[in-house]
Design an enzyme around this catalytic site. Sequence first.
Site, mmCIF file in Angstrom:
data_model
loop_
_atom_site.group_PDB
_atom_site.id
_atom_site.type_symbol
_atom_site.label_atom_id
_atom_site.label_comp_id
_atom_site.label_asym_id
_atom_site.label_seq_id
_atom_site.Cartn_x
_atom_site.Cartn_y
_atom_site.Cartn_z
ATOM 1 N N SER A 109 33.918 41.700 33.818
ATOM 2 C CA SER A 109 34.323 42.985 34.386
ATOM 3 C C SER A 109 34.011 44.141 33.448
ATOM 4 O O SER A 109 34.574 44.256 32.363
ATOM 5 C CB SER A 109 35.827 42.981 34.682
ATOM 6 O OG SER A 109 36.253 44.305 34.956
ATOM 7 N N ASP A 139 28.463 43.736 43.330
ATOM 8 C CA ASP A 139 28.528 44.827 44.309
ATOM 9 C C ASP A 139 27.464 44.712 45.398
ATOM 10 O O ASP A 139 27.625 45.272 46.484
ATOM 11 C CB ASP A 139 28.343 46.182 43.603
ATOM 12 C CG ASP A 139 29.575 46.602 42.828
ATOM 13 O OD1 ASP A 139 30.638 45.984 43.001
ATOM 14 O OD2 ASP A 139 29.466 47.563 42.041
HETATM 15 C C1 S3P Z 1 32.319 49.219 37.943
HETATM 16 C C2 S3P Z 1 32.419 47.899 37.663
HETATM 17 C C3 S3P Z 1 32.348 46.864 38.684
HETATM 18 C C4 S3P Z 1 31.952 47.364 40.070
HETATM 19 C C5 S3P Z 1 32.466 48.712 40.397
HETATM 20 C C6 S3P Z 1 32.150 49.724 39.318
HETATM 21 C C7 S3P Z 1 32.375 50.154 36.821
HETATM 22 O O1 S3P Z 1 33.531 46.141 38.704
HETATM 23 O O2 S3P Z 1 32.345 46.441 41.058
HETATM 24 O O3 S3P Z 1 31.907 49.138 41.625
HETATM 25 O O4 S3P Z 1 32.031 51.332 37.010
HETATM 26 O O5 S3P Z 1 32.753 49.732 35.715
HETATM 27 P P1 S3P Z 1 33.853 45.002 37.624
HETATM 28 O O6 S3P Z 1 34.990 45.486 36.850
HETATM 29 O O7 S3P Z 1 34.118 43.803 38.448
HETATM 30 O O8 S3P Z 1 32.659 44.828 36.736
#
Ligand code: S3P
Length: 424
Positions: free
Chosen positions: A165, A310
């Site tokens: 994440s 995504d």
């Molecule tokens: C994001 C990270 C992603 C993604 C989201 C944007 C970000 O989530 O799904 O649309 O800007 O850090 P994760 O935390 O699962 O990586």
Amino acid sequence: MSSETVLHAARLRGAVRVPGDKSASHRALLLSALAEGTSRIDGLSPGEDVGATGVIIEQLGATRDRDGAHELVTGGALRAAEGPLDCGNSGTTMRLVAGLVSGIEGAHVLVGDPSLSRRPMDRVAVPLRAMGATLEGVGERHCAPLRVTGSRSLHGIDYDVPVPSAQVKSAVLLAGLSASSPTTVRERVRTRTATEDMLRLAGVTVESVDVDAGRRITLQPSRPRSRDWRVPGDPSQAAFFAVLGAVHPDAEIAVAAIDVAPERSGFVGVLRRMGADVSLVDTDGGTGLVARSSSLAATTIHAEEIPSVDEVPALTVAAAAATGVTAFLSMGELRVKESDRFEGSMALAGALGCRVWSEGDDFFVEGLGTAATFHSFKQSAVLDHRMVMAAAIAGVAGAGCVIEGVETVATSYPDFFSHLEGLR
Ligand code: S3P
């Protein structure tokens, strides 16, 4: 709640300029708010998610202004806000702001819409507590409202992020800026690097080392400097047009410059492996993309190829138009996005007429071999922009569809339907 009837298009031609990258836009606002002086942001995402972050930095004491198409942010001494910080539908806002306010003394209450209020915040609460902040949410998963009591005496930690994440990594790094010692974050899968890259551009020392399939990132505490930001086009939005161009029987769609970092453009490799005529091309503003009608064959897609997953709703439409069974492996994170995209992606492929099934965190789509035989379908409302856009491209390429709750595209791409119409 409004619904939209999407009709099949016989032919698609044209060029699309997708909005500014959502991830980079959130970071540009947050880093500008932390910096003394005025920063200028060019190409900020017009979506409501980024809008929520913009309102929050003002509540925390930054000021915002416009200079033509540019956003001006003057930051510096941030302080706790009187009222709740409304993150709307945006998980990125809630998780990154939780990290930022952990270092701002006082009580902060982060709230969100019904979708965001169901999403797990324990993934940020655990490391931020270890740094010295106090976080309380609802239930085991610490859902919103999330109460964060920030502290001026955070300490750095060495944290192994248990889920892939970028949001968790970023929350910890943002808190680390005001800690008394360096912070290290270890990720097992390389997620998007907007936070590290942009922190470096703002003068913060961030060291990043590849370790096996992941990375170790170490940040030295300091205040980011104000600067001019240029936000690239959002590759996760480009993915919808790449898939549409590939599955539609008579299409040639160009997308203007986007971020093509490996952590963001994995979907291009997946589509090419399926036989799609999708290529990255040099354009005036940077690397863009062109997608043309193609015959697709099934493939196996592992979540690590498209970290943050995504692009899975869009790739589900590609799988539905391919010959053979496409496997989507290790897709558990889809369940905790704006909606349950694991079930949602399967339901979409099922509604198009595909046989679909799942085993644990994997799901499988047996494609129809062409979008020409997609069924027309109705999609019920989910507070999830990407599920709406995936349904829309399936409808345009296939036999049309009715989508409820279409307004949710405004969270990331308010002009999506007009851009889609512009290709007819
Ligand atoms: C994001 C990270 C992603 C993604 C989201 C944007 C970000 O989530 O799904 O649309 O800007 O850090 P994760 O935390 O699962 O990586």
